[in-house]
Design a protein around this motif. Structure first.
Motif, PDB file in Angstrom:
ATOM      1  N   LEU A  64      49.376  40.135  33.238  1.00 34.67           N
ATOM      2  CA  LEU A  64      50.377  41.360  32.859  1.00 34.67           C
ATOM      3  C   LEU A  64      48.931  42.229  33.663  1.00 34.67           C
ATOM      4  O   LEU A  64      49.464  43.459  33.628  1.00 34.67           O
ATOM      5  N   LYS A  65      47.870  42.242  33.740  1.00 35.50           N
ATOM      6  CA  LYS A  65      46.757  43.188  33.872  1.00 35.50           C
ATOM      7  C   LYS A  65      45.255  42.292  34.307  1.00 35.50           C
ATOM      8  O   LYS A  65      45.800  41.313  34.538  1.00 35.50           O
ATOM      9  N   ASP A  66      45.052  42.975  35.108  1.00 34.41           N
ATOM     10  CA  ASP A  66      43.908  42.333  36.272  1.00 34.41           C
ATOM     11  C   ASP A  66      42.964  41.972  34.966  1.00 34.41           C
ATOM     12  O   ASP A  66      42.642  42.445  33.960  1.00 34.41           O
ATOM     13  N   TYR A  67      41.880  40.951  36.080  1.00 35.30           N
ATOM     14  CA  TYR A  67      41.089  40.116  35.094  1.00 35.30           C
ATOM     15  C   TYR A  67      39.838  40.742  35.726  1.00 35.30           C
ATOM     16  O   TYR A  67      39.448  41.431  36.581  1.00 35.30           O
ATOM     17  N   LYS A  68      38.600  41.640  34.120  1.00 34.38           N
ATOM     18  CA  LYS A  68      37.340  41.664  34.320  1.00 34.38           C
ATOM     19  C   LYS A  68      36.442  41.320  33.973  1.00 34.38           C
ATOM     20  O   LYS A  68      36.918  40.117  33.058  1.00 34.38           O
ATOM     21  N   PRO A  69      35.449  40.929  34.714  1.00 31.77           N
ATOM     22  CA  PRO A  69      34.033  40.148  34.032  1.00 31.77           C
ATOM     23  C   PRO A  69      34.121  39.928  33.030  1.00 31.77           C
ATOM     24  O   PRO A  69      33.809  41.046  32.689  1.00 31.77           O
ATOM     25  N   GLY A  70      33.995  38.876  32.081  1.00 33.35           N
ATOM     26  CA  GLY A  70      33.510  39.128  30.841  1.00 33.35           C
ATOM     27  C   GLY A  70      34.670  38.479  30.120  1.00 33.35           C
ATOM     28  O   GLY A  70      34.531  38.904  28.679  1.00 33.35           O
ATOM     29  N   ASP A  71      36.199  38.826  30.189  1.00 34.70           N
ATOM     30  CA  ASP A  71      36.882  38.641  29.766  1.00 34.70           C
ATOM     31  C   ASP A  71      37.164  37.364  28.799  1.00 34.70           C
ATOM     32  O   ASP A  71      36.923  36.314  29.548  1.00 34.70           O
ATOM     33  N   LYS A  72      37.746  37.878  27.682  1.00 34.22           N
ATOM     34  CA  LYS A  72      37.817  36.321  27.156  1.00 34.22           C
ATOM     35  C   LYS A  72      38.835  35.501  27.113  1.00 34.22           C
ATOM     36  O   LYS A  72      39.401  34.649  26.697  1.00 34.22           O
ATOM     37  N   VAL A  73      39.723  36.799  27.537  1.00 33.30           N
ATOM     38  CA  VAL A  73      41.535  36.155  27.120  1.00 33.30           C
ATOM     39  C   VAL A  73      41.968  37.059  28.622  1.00 33.30           C
ATOM     40  O   VAL A  73      42.108  37.527  28.899  1.00 33.30           O
ATOM     41  N   LEU A  74      43.016  35.738  28.741  1.00 39.42           N
ATOM     42  CA  LEU A  74      43.963  36.287  30.129  1.00 39.42           C
ATOM     43  C   LEU A  74      45.562  36.653  29.094  1.00 39.42           C
ATOM     44  O   LEU A  74      46.018  35.702  28.823  1.00 39.42           O
ATOM     45  N   GLN A  75      45.378  37.940  29.495  1.00 37.26           N
ATOM     46  CA  GLN A  75      47.663  38.123  29.674  1.00 37.26           C
ATOM     47  C   GLN A  75      48.460  37.510  29.936  1.00 37.26           C
ATOM     48  O   GLN A  75      48.389  38.137  32.243  1.00 37.26           O
ATOM     49  N   LEU A  76      49.129  36.575  29.946  1.00 36.33           N
ATOM     50  CA  LEU A  76      49.501  35.835  31.443  1.00 36.33           C
ATOM     51  C   LEU A  76      51.340  35.397  31.222  1.00 36.33           C
ATOM     52  O   LEU A  76      51.602  36.230  29.189  1.00 36.33           O
ATOM     53  N   ARG A  77      52.008  36.052  32.047  1.00 32.10           N
ATOM     54  CA  ARG A  77      53.436  35.601  31.528  1.00 32.10           C
ATOM     55  C   ARG A  77      53.957  34.369  31.736  1.00 32.10           C
ATOM     56  O   ARG A  77      53.957  34.148  33.386  1.00 32.10           O
TER      57      ARG A  77
END
Length: 1861
Positions: A64-77
């Motif tokens: 649902l949004k771009d992944y950025k290095p360091g993100d711990k969670v991915l927003q998925l659908r």
């Protein structure tokens, strides 16, 4: 590489734990950790990824949004719309695997996927299996086969033919593709091959192996050798019955492994097979787990126990025996064990196991069952005994033929041998039971090996094996709740196979990199050598097990402790269960498996007491000792057994007399040791071959068709090595593109200046700009190698570029559209304004007009109102005046009316008084008249009554309607007459009355004058009055009667009219009914006619179809016959080669020659006495004819004629025998004079017939001379003709005289014969001699006869010479006239044609004609020159001869020789060409020159070269003219010999050069021309319609060659079929490349990424066939056929067959290639078909039916291009694709694959809709078209207009020995 420290947590099959899922996820993600770092930019919004799921294993989700290095969670659908937060692993920070683009989903090869990981593989397999119904998928070198649990139509012979000869990547994945690759590599590389089929039980391993063997049997080229494949398949029921059993996972689980070697000879045809078996699970014989069964054969025996032959086995229910009831599940649902027993016995019979051996096998099996029921009773703790007369043991001993006491003793005792003594020791009950079970297992294992040996003997090849292909059907990785020694060995074998597989995959990858010169580093792949070392190395599991088995008191527990002490905490692959001390865990490549130690030692030792074996060897039952005869000669498992099989399950037993040595050592080898050695041997075999891998996958555990269980599938994928292949590929460069393919695909990413002439450099430049990291790709020699994910990145860039280009195009187009719309709107607004303003102006003008009109209307309205008022007032005034005046007039009128009426009243009163007076007087007078008339009326009344009575009687007599009418009419007429008579009477009466009244008046007057007279007459008056009154009354009565009669007549008339009207109505109704019936009859007749016409048309069509089927069947039989004939010739040639020294004096004739000699002989008009010696001299020919049974069946008519001829011959022989018996004594006398008389009589008859023939010919010649004489009266030769005619007339007169003399002599001879005839019946030889002497004495008859004979001979010679000279001259004149006429006609036609042409074409045509004329003249001159050369050579030879003679002779003799004589002799041959001008269209040759004729004209004649300049069909014409001459000579032997030699010669030349299209076409054309000549000149009316009179004269006169016409027709059919095969072989390599793969329209088709199985490139390279290649080849075929003069109808049939082959092969490949089913490919196909149609139009062949054969291909191309979404689209597809079958339509829809992202896939629901709509269509379930189908050929009669006498024979043919007649 030591990988013991690698932590892998594979999931146990049948189980799924969160830890296992997490482990699988981690291992998957770790495989791609390197790529994820550089692919972070791919994790943007809307990117799709895979996340683990406990139910579906992997689920698809969208960012649902771009992944950025360091993100711990991915927003998925998720796909179902649910939002999810996916937490990344805090340690590894690994991202979920990316999902491939939709365009790559469903690929044939999993390695073609850009992202190579487990979810991509699983998803691709699921999409192919569920949506596309495709069960096969490549994964690099592995074929993944998913069991569909449903019969699919993809294994027919048509599919085999389609895959035969194809590259593996060119076709869709299939087991046949793997088999073809193995077969091709065996033939190409001269290296043995192996196909390794593995998988779980029930995954379809055996079926896959069966189809592979079927493929080898079909493509090996020898149908007769397919029996080997049948035997191999027939071994399946046997091996399944003795080696398969029910387990918890599979009802028919193979409990052993097998390796079948299929042997091939040097020509790569199957010659035999050999089977090896591995690790039979013997323990199942004596023990089965819950819900499992023993081997099937035991239950089959129990189910067949009621059979009579099985009564002696004393069997019963399976629940009765200990060995079959332990599992508690003796019955399998849906399986009839009794029927399976029948199949097993049939298979044994097929493999040569006799009934006696079968019963022996069943006896041993029954004995094993009874042995399991033997019980033991304990005497103490160390001993036991068998109960006395124990029934199970008694039955066992009876069946085995051994002694009861001896067997009972050794079941409870054992022998111990020491160095000095031998002891017999009792054993405990437990040991006795174990010994009993060991004996049962050993017997069964030996029986199993014995059956395998016999199967191998049945499959053994008699010819030396050149190479082989092995098919390994082996058990897959197994884990159960309780895993024992068998599972340990199975998993050990799978470890070895997996290692071999890994090494092979790695090797192929390494070879590919080295081949392309790619710098590569060592790929880190899982090496399971540590696990193998754990099992087989020194101090490994097997080594410790063998060591424990050697210990005197070794046990499972002690062995377990040794394992713990040795490996626990020392190797990461070995573990100990927490809750058990009798088990251990090994981490295999596929899973962790826990093994229970209990039973390992016993199963490994497989202890059998030798005393028990010795008892069995002493059996009286022959088969039982045979099972143990090799026990003393046990072979080392490392060396090959005699049958080529490793007896893994055979456990050697120590002989009775033990002897230290080799046998003792071999006996001590354990099962584990044997299995390890045999496994090493198998690996050596596999390593010595090229392996091919088939991994069978079980999609679900419930056997539901096309149901995919992701959990079960992923377990098997992990276990079978597919994911390991993916991982190895992903670790290197999995994506590979050729430079041309890369350029074609990514040309859109290049600018024009980037495109260079060197494609390789162009691709390098572009890639350096697109991908900065050079480690992500490598450039090879021919390919570009990409890391995983790079192709997806390039596809994303390409899609973005195309999307941007699309947006730009859309922007421009939308701007243009909006401008167009604005301009249209502006123009429309101006137009609307113009129209509105015009409308307003028109409205104003209209308003003005209306105003003016309103004023005018008002003016006229007001005027009208005023005028109306005035008129009403005027009318009212006039009306009042009129009323007033009328009232006054009416009053005046009333007054005048009253006055007038009073006057009238007065007048009437006065008149009434006067009339009253007159009435009284008149009544008195009338009374008198009535009295008189009454009297007369009474008389008339009587008459009327009489007549009335007669009328009543008349009515009664005549009742009929018509009679009544006639009577009434008659009565009416009579009444009319009476009425008239009464009227006349009344008139007379009235006349008399008037006269009398006048008289009375005169009398009254006189009475008045005289009272006296009145008084006297008063009485008279009264009487008269009375009479008058009477008459009046009578008149009244008469009138009343008349009225009643008239009323009755009217009534009758009315009734009659009513009746007539009713009859008319009935008549009209009948007419209407009749018309209705006629109409109905007409309608029915019309309907019946129409129905009959329809029925007739249908029956005609059906008859045509039946005729075509019958013709096709007949031609197929001919094809089969020709194939068998060629096979027979080949075998005969091989035999001749094998026999080095032929037997002297023995010469076998050719089979075809003998068949033709025996089959096609025909009856001659001459007696058959000459044929009898021929039959006696040729017994070998008749014997050879008996071999041609198939051909005799085809020639029905010939056989019937032969039978009829034979019956007539038999009848003739019987009659001759009767005549011989009657004249037995007559034959004893000297037959000299009788034979001479018979000869003379025959000669006389011949002379008479010849005279008649000559007379007829003379008459015809006279007529011809008189007809042709007129134009040549002035010619110099005219007098000579007259003299000749005079001579002919004189000769004919002389003939008549001689004929009369002959008749007189014949009559005398007949009379003498009749006189002599009674004497012939006498038996006295002296009387006969006297009669003959009397005949001799009559010399006058003899002299007259001799004179007549000489005269006839003289006349005959004269007539022959005269006729010949006349015929020659006449023929020459006719030939000149005919040639002049033809030349004149030709010139006129040419002139007419030239006049119609334009000037340029006219000049060209005249030049062409002139060239043709000069060519013909040159040929004639060349021929004359050749003849002159021959003459010169002859003259030179003669001159040399004369020169020698001159030198030898004296000078005086030289002077006596005149120069004229010397010159005349050599000049004499020069006259020969002049005589040859009189050509009758026949060719003469000598009998000994026949072979030379066939050799020069057929065998050595080459179509290319000599024959190319000949008249089309010249060899056929020459052969026919030779046949004509033989017919003219009435020489049936010559005709038969020539035709037979011709047919055999054509067959030989076609066999020798049968693969040359020109040769086959040339002889097909000549054979058809020869056949047409035989028909045209046969003399039959049907074939002579188009002949010229001259051609009719050339008809055959003596022989009917109809039978040979049939033979030639069959030969033409065979040649046609050979022609079709030749052109098919030429076209076959071109079709797929030209019609499908080549891009005729450049740039339409896109190139998708390919995997390891690279398909053929669609880019045209050098040597690649294109559509132009096909069209050029078609042009070549067509020009060759036209050049050879082939019939136009036959050319059409050949073209139709060619187009059918093109369409069928193209469609079949389309149906088997997923990459070809796209919208762009449909466009390419339609364009290619249009080019073929254009070729047909150019050649005027559109009516040949060739276009219709392409209809299925056209519809398939349309199906690829039409919309495939809505129900309307489905309806359109169903109506459009009427030439495609339902299976083909569904297959195309399933295979439809978008090439670009802008295309959409076909939904599964749409395919279901199509299937529902087409379910009522009745068509063939076959998927592919029969590309080998040959349409039945016909040869329409095509007469030739060429005159035989005009044919010239070129000297180049070498036929100088033939002379023209």
């Amino acid at each position: 590489m030591d990988m013991c420290s690698v932590e892998t947590e594979p999931v146990l099959p049948g189980k799924e734990t969160p830890a296992a899922s997490e482990s699988a996820e981690n291992s998957c993600c770790r495989s791609y950790g390197m790529e994820i770092e550089v692919l972070d930019y791919m994790y943007v919004k809307y990117a799709r990824v895979w996340i683990p799921d406990p139910e579906e294993v992997w689920k698809s989700a969208e960012l649902l949004k771009d992944y950025k290095p360091g993100d711990k969670v991915l927003q998925l659908r998720l796909e179902e719309g649910k939002d999810l937060e996916y937490s990344l692993d805090p340690k590894t920070k690994e991202l979920p695997p990316l999902r491939n683009p939709d365009i790559l989903v469903g690929e044939n090869d999993l390695t073609a996927l850009s992202y190579l990981h487990e979810p991509a593989v699983l998803h691709n397999l699921k999409v192919r299996f569920i949506d596309s119904k495709l069960i096969y998928t490549y994964c690099g070198i592995v074929l993944v086969a998913i069991n569909p649990y449903e019969q699919l139509p993809i294994y027919g012979e048509d599919i085999i033919n389609a895959y035969s000869g194809q590259n593996m990547g060119d076709m869709d994945p299939h087991i046949f593709a793997v088999a073809e690759e193995a077969y091709k590599q065996m033939a190409r590389d001269e290296r043995n091959q192996s196909i390794i089929v593995s998988g779980e039980s029930g995954a379809g391993k055996t079926v896959s192996a069966k189809y592979a063997m079927r493929y080898f049997a079909t493509v090996s080229g020898s149908a007769s050798e397919a029996n080997v494949e049948e035997k191999v398949l027939a071994s399946n029921p046997i091996m399944e019955s003795i080696g398969n059993a029910k387990t918890t996972r599979n009802d028919n689980s193979s409990r052993f492994g097998k390796y079948i070697e299929i042997g091939f000879d040097k020509r790569y045809r199957i010659i035999g097979a050999n089977m090896r078996t591995y690790l039979l699970e013997k323990s199942r014989v004596v023990f089965q787990a819950e819900e499992e069964r023993n081997y099937h054969i035991f239950y089959q025996l129990c189910a067949s126990a009621a059979l009579p032959e099985f009564k002696t086995l004393r069997l019963g229910n399976a629940n009765y025996f200990h060995y079959t009831k332990q599992g508690g599940s003796p019955v399998i649902d849906g399986v009839d064990d009794a029927k399976e027993m029948v199949n097993t016995r049939q298979a044994c019979t097929l493999l040569g196991i006799s009934d006696s051996y079968q019963m022996g096998i069943f006896r041993i099996l029954a004995g094993i069952l009874h042995l399991g029921n033997v019980e033991f009773a304990s005497r103490d703790s160390d001993s036991c005994t068998v109960p006395p007369k124990h029934e199970p043991l008694t039955i066992f001993c009876d069946l085995m033929g051994v002694e009861y006491e001896e067997m009972a003793h050794w079941l409870c005792h054992r022998k111990l041998a020491t160095a000095t003594e031998t002891y017999i020791k009792p054993i405990s009950k437990l040991h006795a039971i174990n010994a009993r079970d060991a004996l049962a297992k050993h017997i069964y294992a030996n029986l199993f090996n014995w059956i395998v040996d016999h199967v191998n003997k049945a499959l053994h090849a008699t010819v030396k094996q050149h190479s082989f292909i092995g098919v390994l059907d082996i058990y897959g990785f197994e884990t159960f709740e309780i895993n024992s020694f068998e599972q340990f060995c199975i998993n050990y074998a799978n470890e070895k196979l997996q290692q071999q597989f890994n090494m092979h995959v790695f090797k192929l990858e390494q070879e590919e990199y080295m081949k392309e010169q790619i710098p590569w580093t060592l790929i880190d792949f899982y090496d399971n050598q540590p696990c193998i070392n754990l099992i087989e190395a020194k101090m490994g599991v097997l080594d410790l097990l063998d060591e424990e088995c050697k210990m005197p008191k070794g046990s499972d527990d002690s062995w377990a402790q040794k394992l713990y002490n040795t490996h626990l905490n020392k190797c990461a692959l070995f573990e100990k269960p927490r809750m058990s001390n009798k088990a251990f865990i090994i981490k295999h490549f596929a899973d962790k498996v826990e093994y229970q130690c209990e039973g390992f030692l016993e199963k490994n030792k497989d202890t059998v007491y030798e005393e028990q074996i010795r008892v069995l060897k002493s059996s009286k039952f022959k088969l039982l000792p045979e099972l143990f005869q090799d026990e003393e000669k046990v072979l080392s498992p490392t060396s090959a057994a005699p049958s080529g099989r490793v007896p893994l399950t055979r456990m050697p037993v120590k002989p009775a007399k033990a002897r230290p040595g080799q046998a003792s050592k071999e006996h001590k080898k354990t099962v584990g040791h044997q299995f390890r050695n045999s496994l090493h041997l198998l690996m050596e075999t596999l390593n010595a071959t090229t392996p091919h891998y088939v991994r069978c996958i079980k999609p679900n555990d419930f056997k539901f068709p096309f149901t995919f269980d992701e959990k079960r599938a992923v377990q098997q994928l992990r276990a079978c090595g597919v994911l390991e292949t993916i991982r190895i590929s992903a670790a290197g460069f999995p994506s590979r593109w050729t430079y041309q393919e890369f350029f074609s695909r990514y040309r859109v990413l290049m600018k024009q200046r980037d495109v260079l002439g060197d494609r390789k450099q162009t691709c390098k430049n572009v890639l350096e700009k697109l991908i900065q990291d050079k480690d992500k790709y490598q450039f090879g020699k021919t390919k570009i190698f990409f890391r995983a994910g790079q192709v997806a990145y390039l596809e994303k860039i390409r899609a973005d570029k195309l999307r941007a280009a699309c947006i730009r195009i859309q922007k421009t187009i939308r701007g243009w559209l909006m401008r167009k719309k604005y301009m249209r709107m502006r123009k429309a607004a101006i137009t609307i304004q113009r129209h509105v303003r015009g409308y307003q102006a028109r409205c104003y003008a209209k308003f003005l007009r209306r105003t003016r009109a309103a004023i005018t209307i008002q003016k006229f309205q007001r005027m009208y109102v005023v005028r109306k008022r005035y008129q009403s007032m005027r009318d009212a005034t006039i009306a009042l005046q009129a009323l007033l005046r009328g009232y006054m007039v009416r009053n005046k009128y009333q007054m005048m009316l009253r006055e007038h009426k009073s006057v009238v009243i007065q007048k009437h009163v006065r008149g009434w008084l006067a009339r009253r007076r007159y009435g009284r007087t008149l009544r008195a007078i009338i009374y008198l008249q009535c009295c008189y008339r009454r009297m007369m009326a009474k008389r008339e009344l009587k008459k009327l009554k009489i007549e009335a009575r007669s009328v009543e009687r008349y009515k009664k007599l005549h009742i009929g309607l018509e009679n009544k009418i006639m009577q009434l009419q008659r009565k009416i007429d009579e009444q009319n007459k009476e009425y008239k008579s009464l009227l006349e009477k009344m008139t007379t009466l009235e006349a008399t009355y008037t006269t009398e009244t006048e008289k009375l008046r005169s009398d009254v007057e006189r009475l008045r004058l005289s009272e006296e007279e009145a008084r006297s007459a008063s009485s008279r008056v009264l009487s008269l009055q009375e009479e008058i009154a009477k008459l009046r009354t009578e008149l009244h009565h008469t009138q009343a009667e008349k009225k009643s009669i008239e009323e009755r007549a009217d009534k009758y008339k009315h009734e009659t009219e009513q009746l007539v009207s009713e009859l008319k109505e009935q008549n009209s109704l009948l007419k209407t009914e009749k018309e209705e019936l006629n109409r109905r009859i007409h309608d029915q007749a019309r309907e019946i006619t129409e129905s009959m016409e329809k029925k007739l048309v249908e029956e005609t069509k059906q008859l045509e179809l039946d005729l075509n089927d019958e013709r096709l069947r007949y031609q197929n039989l001919l094809n089969e016959f020709s194939r068998l004939e060629e096979r027979y010739d080949d075998l005969k040639d091989e035999m001749n080669l094998m026999v080095s020294i032929p037997k002297p004096g023995h010469k076998r004739t050719d089979s075809t020659h003998s068949s033709n000699e025996s089959e096609y002989t025909f009856s001659s008009e001459i007696t058959e006495a000459e044929d009898l010696p021929l039959r006696m001299e040729e017994p070998s020919e008749k014997k050879a004819a008996l071999d041609m049974s198939l051909f005799l069946k085809l020639q029905k008519r010939v056989s019937e004629l032969e039978q009829e001829k034979q019956s007539l011959q038999d009848e003739l022989d019987r009659k001759e025998e009767q005549a011989l018996r009657a004249k037995a004594k007559e034959e004893e006398r000297p037959p000299i004079r009788g034979a001479e008389l018979e000869y003379e009589s025959l000669k006389r008859q011949e002379l008479e017939s010849e005279n008649k023939k000559l007379k007829n010919e003379l008459n015809e010649l006279q007529k011809a001379l008189t007809e042709t004489r007129a134009p040549e009266v002035t010619a110099p030769g005219a007098p000579a003709y007259r003299v000749l005619l005079d001579q002919l007339t004189s000769v004919s007169e002389e003939l008549e005289v001689r004929k009369e003399e002959v008749l007189i002599l014949r009559s005398q001879l007949v009379s003498q014969k009749e006189a002599i005839q009674p004497k012939h019946t006498m038996t006295d030889a002296t009387i006969l001699l006297e009669d003959v002497q009397k005949m001799k004495d009559k010399g006058e008859i003899a002299q007259a006869y001799i004179g007549l004979k000489e005269t006839n001979r003289l006349l005959e010679s004269q007539l022959q010479s005269q006729r010949k000279s006349h015929e020659n001259e006449l023929e020459s004149l006719r030939g000149e006239i005919q040639s002049l006429k033809e030349e004149n006609n030709r010139q006129q036609q040419l002139l007419a044609q030239n006049l119609q042409l334009p000037p340029e074409a006219r000049i060209e045509a005249s030049l062409q004609h002139e060239i043709t004329r000069l060519t013909n003249e040159n040929l004639d001159l060349m021929e004359q020159l050749e003849k002159q050369d021959k003459t010169v050579r002859k003259l030179k030879k003669q001159l040399k001869v004369f020169a020698k003679k001159i030198g030898e002779l004296e000078v005086g003799q030289m002077e006596n020789i005149s120069p004229g004589q010397i010159i005349d002799e050599p000049i004499r041959p020069v006259n020969i060409p002049r005589k040859e001008k009189d050509f009758q269209g026949m060719l003469e040759y000598k009998k000994e020159d026949e072979q030379k004729l066939v050799k020069n004209l057929i065998l050595e004649l080459k179509p290319r070269g000599v024959a190319v300049n000949l008249i089309p069909g010249l060899p056929a014409y020459i052969l026919f003219m030779c046949v004509r001459h033989a017919d003219y000579l009435n020489d049936d032997q010559k005709v038969r010999s020539l035709l037979t030699s011709t047919i055999n010669g054509i067959k030989k030349v076609l066999k020798k050069r049968g693969d040359d299209f020109e040769t086959v076409s040339f002889w097909l054309s000549n054979t058809c021309r020869f056949l047409h000549c035989l028909k045209q000149y046969s003399g039959e009316e049907g074939f002579m319609k188009h002949n010229t009179p001259r051609q009719n004269e050339h008809c055959l006169t003596n022989f009917d060659l109809a039978e040979y016409r049939q033979v030639l027709s069959d030969l033409a059919i065979q040649i046609y079929q050979q022609l079709v095969r030749v052109l098919e072989n030429i076209l076959q390599p071109m079709i797929v490349s030209g019609m499908l793969e080549h891009e005729t329209i450049q740039g339409v088709s896109g190139v998708k990424p390919t995997g390891l199985r690279k398909r053929t490139s669609s880019i045209a390279d050098e040597g690649t066939y294109t559509l132009d290649s096909i069209i050029r080849q078609l042009n070549s075929f067509h020009s060759v056929m036209c050049q050879h003069g082939m019939d136009p109808e036959l050319i059409k049939q050949v073209v139709k067959q060619m187009f059918y082959i093109i369409g069928a092969v193209t469609l079949n490949n389309l149906l088997l290639r997923k990459d070809m089913c796209s919208w762009s490919k449909g466009m390419q196909i339609r364009y290619n078909v249009s080019q073929l149609e254009e070729w047909l139009r150019d050649k005027n062949l559109m009516n040949s039916g060739a276009k219709e054969t392409l209809e299925p291909l056209i519809q398939a191309a349309q199906l690829l291009q039409v919309k495939k979404k809505t129900d309307e689209d489905a309806e359109a597809i169903c109506s459009m694709c009427n030439a495609l079958t339902t299976a083909q339509i569904v297959k195309v829809l399933n295979l439809y694959t978008p090439v670009n992202e802008f295309e959409e896939r076909v939904l599964v629901s749409f395919i279901r809709t199509i299937q529902v709509r087409l379910r009522d269509r009745k068509d063939s379930p076959q998927l592919l078209m029969d590309a080998k189908h040959i349409f039945p050929v016909t040869f329409p009669f095509n007469p030739s207009s060429l005159a035989l006498e005009t044919i010239q024979i070129p000297a180049s043919l070498g036929l100088g020995f033939i002379s023209r007649v």
